[in-house]
Write a protein that holds these residues in place. Structure first.
Motif, PDB file in Angstrom:
ATOM      1  N   ASN A  89       0.850  -1.186   0.000  1.00 16.24           N
ATOM      2  CA  ASN A  89       0.000   0.000   0.000  1.00 16.24           C
ATOM      3  C   ASN A  89       0.891   1.244   0.000  1.00 16.24           C
ATOM      4  O   ASN A  89       1.578   1.521   0.987  1.00 16.24           O
ATOM      5  CB  ASN A  89      -0.909  -0.003   1.230  1.00 16.24           C
ATOM      6  N   GLU A 126       0.125   4.194   0.352  1.00 17.86           N
ATOM      7  CA  GLU A 126      -0.267   5.163   1.388  1.00 17.86           C
ATOM      8  C   GLU A 126       0.688   5.084   2.579  1.00 17.86           C
ATOM      9  O   GLU A 126       0.877   6.074   3.284  1.00 17.86           O
ATOM     10  CB  GLU A 126      -1.708   4.916   1.845  1.00 17.86           C
ATOM     11  N   LYS A 164       3.405   7.729   1.818  1.00 23.38           N
ATOM     12  CA  LYS A 164       2.982   9.035   1.300  1.00 23.38           C
ATOM     13  C   LYS A 164       3.932  10.149   1.744  1.00 23.38           C
ATOM     14  O   LYS A 164       4.222  11.057   0.969  1.00 23.38           O
ATOM     15  CB  LYS A 164       1.555   9.321   1.795  1.00 23.38           C
TER      16      LYS A 164
END
Length: 137
Positions: free
Chosen positions: A42, A44, A47
């Motif tokens: 992921n 994210e 980020k």
């Protein structure tokens, strides 16, 4: 500046390792994160580091010999930290071949690419290069 090739860096352990390394070394290192972004990856998780000049994300499968060799050819990799693996036990029961492909053949692809990049003509290896394989399987 040392260059680290981190596989599976978008996963839980890999992304935490990347955060740890940037916190510890900041701009003294460069990280190339290779992840195919399956159920376990992921972006994210990363980020907050994606815009760093010393961070690169490459979406690639560790079983893809050409993609992995290209990364080694285009970069002077000093360290490989190999986290990429299939690790969810329930999935291994449903489709064990994927686990063998990723965990065994993918690891072999990574080892062979590092060997090809780091081996000298006399059969010795470039000094200071390291390969760390971290596995839950």
């Amino acid at each position: 500046m040392r260059t680290y090739l981190v596989t599976g860096g978008a996963g839980f352990i890999g992304s935490n390792y990347i955060h740890y390394m940037f916190k510890k070394y900041d701009n003294e290192i460069r990280i190339i994160n290779v992840d195919v972004l399956t159920y376990a990856g992921n972006l994210e998780n990363l980020k907050d580091v994606e815009d760093r000049d010393n961070y690169t994300f490459v979406k690639a499968n560790i079983c893809d010999r050409d993609a992995i060799n290209k990364i080694f050819e285009e970069n002077d990799i000093d360290r490989v930290v190999h986290f990429a693996a299939e690790s969810h036990v329930d999935r291994s029961i449903v489709n064990p071949e994927i686990f063998v492909e990723t965990n065994v053949l993918g690891t072999a692809t990574m080892l062979n690419a590092a060997k090809k990049a780091w081996e000298l003509p006399d059969g010795s290896f470039k000094e200071g290069k390291k390969f760390l394989h971290v596995s839950t399987d």
